[in-house]
Design a protein around this motif. Structure first.
Motif, PDB file in Angstrom:
ATOM      1  N   THR A  95       9.073  -5.822 -34.471  1.00 49.29           N
ATOM      2  CA  THR A  95       8.495  -6.011 -33.135  1.00 49.29           C
ATOM      3  C   THR A  95       9.496  -5.635 -32.052  1.00 49.29           C
ATOM      4  O   THR A  95       9.136  -5.017 -31.044  1.00 49.29           O
ATOM      5  CB  THR A  95       8.070  -7.477 -32.939  1.00 49.29           C
ATOM      6  N   SER A 129       8.756  -2.881 -29.308  1.00 54.44           N
ATOM      7  CA  SER A 129       8.855  -3.289 -27.905  1.00 54.44           C
ATOM      8  C   SER A 129       9.847  -2.402 -27.167  1.00 54.44           C
ATOM      9  O   SER A 129       9.603  -2.000 -26.028  1.00 54.44           O
ATOM     10  CB  SER A 129       9.307  -4.753 -27.800  1.00 54.44           C
ATOM     11  N   LEU A 135      -0.304  -7.156 -29.354  1.00 58.02           N
ATOM     12  CA  LEU A 135       0.272  -7.090 -28.013  1.00 58.02           C
ATOM     13  C   LEU A 135      -0.581  -6.230 -27.089  1.00 58.02           C
ATOM     14  O   LEU A 135      -0.345  -6.191 -25.890  1.00 58.02           O
ATOM     15  CB  LEU A 135       1.682  -6.493 -28.076  1.00 58.02           C
ATOM     16  N   LYS A 179      -7.413 -13.503 -27.017  1.00 60.07           N
ATOM     17  CA  LYS A 179      -5.958 -13.639 -26.870  1.00 60.07           C
ATOM     18  C   LYS A 179      -5.687 -14.651 -25.768  1.00 60.07           C
ATOM     19  O   LYS A 179      -6.387 -14.641 -24.756  1.00 60.07           O
ATOM     20  CB  LYS A 179      -5.378 -12.315 -26.370  1.00 60.07           C
ATOM     21  N   VAL A 232      -0.395 -13.559 -23.278  1.00 63.92           N
ATOM     22  CA  VAL A 232      -0.102 -12.246 -23.859  1.00 63.92           C
ATOM     23  C   VAL A 232      -0.087 -11.174 -22.758  1.00 63.92           C
ATOM     24  O   VAL A 232       0.738 -10.267 -22.766  1.00 63.92           O
ATOM     25  CB  VAL A 232      -1.121 -11.879 -24.975  1.00 63.92           C
ATOM     26  N   ILE A 276       3.200 -11.484 -20.952  1.00 62.82           N
ATOM     27  CA  ILE A 276       4.273 -10.884 -21.750  1.00 62.82           C
ATOM     28  C   ILE A 276       4.251  -9.366 -21.558  1.00 62.82           C
ATOM     29  O   ILE A 276       5.285  -8.732 -21.353  1.00 62.82           O
ATOM     30  CB  ILE A 276       4.125 -11.260 -23.245  1.00 62.82           C
ATOM     31  N   ARG A 277       3.033  -8.803 -21.589  1.00 66.62           N
ATOM     32  CA  ARG A 277       2.933  -7.352 -21.409  1.00 66.62           C
ATOM     33  C   ARG A 277       3.401  -6.964 -20.007  1.00 66.62           C
ATOM     34  O   ARG A 277       4.064  -5.941 -19.821  1.00 66.62           O
ATOM     35  CB  ARG A 277       1.511  -6.885 -21.680  1.00 66.62           C
ATOM     36  N   GLU A 306       4.353 -11.776 -30.738  1.00 65.21           N
ATOM     37  CA  GLU A 306       4.242 -11.919 -29.289  1.00 65.21           C
ATOM     38  C   GLU A 306       5.485 -12.579 -28.702  1.00 65.21           C
ATOM     39  O   GLU A 306       5.974 -12.188 -27.639  1.00 65.21           O
ATOM     40  CB  GLU A 306       2.962 -12.691 -28.951  1.00 65.21           C
ATOM     41  N   ALA A 331       8.214  -9.995 -28.674  1.00 62.09           N
ATOM     42  CA  ALA A 331       8.027  -9.018 -27.598  1.00 62.09           C
ATOM     43  C   ALA A 331       8.509  -9.626 -26.274  1.00 62.09           C
ATOM     44  O   ALA A 331       9.132  -8.938 -25.462  1.00 62.09           O
ATOM     45  CB  ALA A 331       6.560  -8.613 -27.498  1.00 62.09           C
TER      46      ALA A 331
END
Lengths: 507, 507
Positions: free
Chosen positions: A124, A128, A254, B85, B89, B92-93, B122, B125
């Motif tokens: 990951t 990322s 993600l 989700k 999430v 995070i993105r 997740e 990330a």
């Protein structure tokens, strides 16, 4: 440290060992670091999970597959030592620190991913880092080669190999079922591997499966392609670019799609089938991967540049992706529509798009002159040569070559959805149509799906049929109808256009 | 989709469900995405694993804890649907896309991490994005508060709370065992939570455990601190800043230590104990976290800035971290040396460093005038007040208050390592010393460790003792001796200095 083995009756395909937190501490390792298990002459590296209570001190719990691999059983004593991190963890950190990696470093990462030497955390972090820091085209080439070369590859020697790929997001996309027979009928070689649906209503492999088996290993694919010039099979049956699947497993939760990794993912599979020439179909639309013409151009430039690094000639075609291709959505309905097109009775939009793409390949393959490819593709389609070739391919794949569009069995339970109002049909939601088709049972129920009956841009009156839902069970049909009435996937625009001058006057 | 339950007899504390690949595809979910399990009136979200063969079609395999939670047993039928989700999430993105997050977004991420709503992918990330894109100080404040507030917090009302923290990397660091009693003896409040060793030879909690129990819950800590003014307990016994531990679980296998997340990690625990004033000890050395004075200054600036956001006054002290503190390494040896210091018979370097740090706290607490803190700390130490306070704390924690340095039991198996050559002792490898102490059994064997007998900078002759190894078993002693002879952790420099003029003449 010596610990007693407890075998857990699971097999998860990950090398894991579960220790009591205290034992892990005394070994000097943190959760998700590695230990080497020494069992007689065997040694096995495993990623460590820790627990406060499930596994007592003095015990190491191993899943059945790891225990079997080491020849260990309940009650055996095994020696554990902290294991070194594989060097690729350093390369991943280097990429996180915004540095470019070289060929050997990408190769090492891909090998360790495939060997199970990297944990999900490390994989990951890598994906990322690619998403955040991106790769140069140089790097993308290294990674693509590493992915393709560490997996199976087709050996189709002697002739140039042609291939195509459509970036996803458009329902009803059955053009592969027309392009492959047209191209193969023209004497070119096109070994097409396709995917199954995960979130869509039918993948090309699901659609083809209505006509013939689609799961073949590399040798079988080579045999079929040698005989017929083409194949439409499931990519999952052959181990092409397997590391790519592992990276995708990280991208999905993600919901990220690192640009160059997406390009790498497509091209690694093409490199693995030995493609010399690839045409990339870039559907442009509000619900596809490519949203604007700028984006489409960037994709095109990058696909072509990566192709150059790999020795693959790439051409890109930007197509409309704002509505389904043809009228049918769902495995059997799509297979039927593709056959109708080959028989000469399908909607022109499907035939049109298929011949455009096939034509580009025919020109590249030297079997049509520049500018005449699409016409040549039409000829092959209308003469019935493409249908004959498709039957030949179906037979080679183990299906019934005497199949006709009329013989295809579609869902017996059907309902017609009508327009709730009057207006011009100005748009439809691909996403909602897919949701409805899936509620009806697609792709699992091959006969389930949607058949559009309206045409875009045409006037629709209240009560006019707009689409039909097909299902294999009454219950699923009801669910899908309920959803269709909720979602209203067809967008109507009132007939206000005619009244604009009046408003203008008012101003 | 309805599936039959198969219960796996494991409990791993992760909400996971394992499905056949095909069932997952028909549900429209990728591996590591989420499903909701509907079992009667209960619903439970689980992360999906997929498998080609271990779990057949029609089956969902659940670990024992998830099955119990839902009241499901082998053979039950459960309904599954793809689950949304969690919104975090998206956040995070957003962080991956180099945007700053706001207070609510960090709060949402921390809550979802703790609730088990985020998979390891997740969380990784997120940590990777913090490492690559870093946080502003504003963001660091939000995250620190979110981590501290979503966990237990101490309630030590009425008085200001003091605390200290040493950044890691220096073996033999037992200064907490001097600082806490000095500060508490001066009438200030210092509730010190410490860690156990994972890769070191002894954590402060391991060392203190030689003298008294160290595992207490929040209420017990409050009671002990109310009574004595101080405590030296294990942080793992109380649920302070639990999300931090989950982030650390991701950082370790990657060997990354995102700068602001490291600062956040320390300060979240201080915020959770209700600290008003914290002194941060930054050991500088070739094998510590802080390698250069520039780095030390950056850490100091950032600790102070974050403290401001949290309403905590922070002072930083840069200290020498290039060799062990004092002479002892290993739990019992270190506890004995700390007692010796309290009794007035320990090496001056340990006393020196402890009084420096304690002095800063005394000045901040208003019990010593500016510039007189260190002197006051010495007085408290030499008068025996600190020893009395330590005994009081030991008693409150359930240990034997009549303990003396002579009563501490250290490893009965001992070996003296001698110098292999002659020269000046110019350096020693902290890392190698720790490796040797661990081979001798530390921290698991409390009596195991190393006692340095040479002094830095002094002349050493071949055969002179340089350190002693202590162990609880003959076998481990042998292993440690073997390692000591291999590693040669003491660096000698020949007496060449005197010959330099001769070389110069030759030139």
């Amino acid at each position: 440290m010596e610990l007693e083995v407890r075998v857990w009756d699971i097999r998860v395909g990950r090398n894991e060992a579960t220790l009591n937190e205290e034992d892990a501490r005394h070994l000097g390792i943190h959760p998700r670091e590695r230990v080497t298990l020494f069992a007689g002459r065997k040694r096995q590296v495993a990623i460590v999970n820790t627990t406060k209570s499930v596994v007592e001190k003095g015990i190491v719990a191993l899943p059945r597959d790891v225990a079997d691999e080491c020849g260990l059983k309940d009650g055996d004593v095994v020696s554990l030592k902290p294991a070194e991190k594989p060097r690729s963890v350093e390369f991943i950190r280097k990429k996180m620190e915004k540095q470019a990696l070289n060929e050997g470093e990408y190769e090492a990462i891909v090998r360790d991913v495939l060997a199970g030497n990297l944990s999900e955390i490390e994989i990951t972090a890598f994906v990322s880092a690619l998403y955040i820091n991106d790769m140069t085209m140089e790097e993308t080439g290294y990674l693509t080669k590493a992915i393709a070369e560490n997996g199976e590859r087709l050996k189709l020697e002697g002739k140039p190999v042609f291939d195509k790929h459509s970036l996803g997001g458009v329902p009803g996309n059955k053009i592969t079922l027309l392009i492959v027979p047209i191209v193969a009928a023209a004497g070119l070689t096109i070994p097409k591997t396709s995917s199954r649906a995960i979130t869509s209503a039918s993948g090309t492999a699901d659609t083809m499966e209505v006509l013939a088996p689609v799961t073949f290993n590399a040798q079988e694919i080579e045999g079929i392609v040698d005989k017929t010039g083409g194949i439409i099979c499931w990519g999952g049956g052959v181990n092409l670019a397997p590391a790519d699947d592992i990276f995708i497993r990280v991208e999905h939760p993600l919901a990220i799609d690192p640009h160059n990794l997406a390009i790498c993912s497509v091209m690694a599979k093409k490199y693995a089938v030995g493609a010399d020439y690839v045409v990339i179909d870039l559907p442009l639309g509000p619900e596809t991967k490519v949203r604007t013409m700028e984006e489409a151009k960037k994709y095109a430039r990058d696909f072509i540049a990566l192709g150059e690094k790999l020795g693959i000639k790439v051409e890109c075609a930007v197509t409309y992706g704002d509505k389904p291709i043809g009228r049918a959505i769902g495995p059997a309905l799509e297979a039927r529509e593709a056959l109708q097109a080959l028989e000469g009775t399908a909607p022109s939009s499907l035939t049109e798009k298929s011949c455009e793409i096939a034509g580009i390949i025919l020109e590249a393959g030297g079997v049509a002159r520049k500018g005449e490819g699409k016409g040549r593709a039409y000829d092959i389609l209308q003469s019935g040569e493409a249908l004959d070739k498709m039957r030949e391919i179906i037979k080679a794949q183990g299906g019934d070559p005497s199949v006709t569009s009329e013989k295809i069995v579609v869902g017996p339970h059907r309902a017609t959805i009508t327009s709730p109002g009057s207006g011009y049909a100005v748009g439809m939601s691909n996403k909602d149509l897919v949701t409805i088709a899936r509620a009806a049972g697609a792709p699992r129920d091959k006969g389930a799906g949607i058949l559009l009956t309206l045409s875009m841009g045409k006037k629709v009156k209240k009560g006019d049929p707009v689409f039909e839902i097909y299902a294999e069970s009454e219950y699923k049909l009801e669910q899908a109808v309920k959803l269709a009435n909720q979602l209203q996937p067809i967008e109507l625009e009132g007939m206000l256009l005619e009244r604009i001058p009046e408003y203008r006057v008012v101003e």
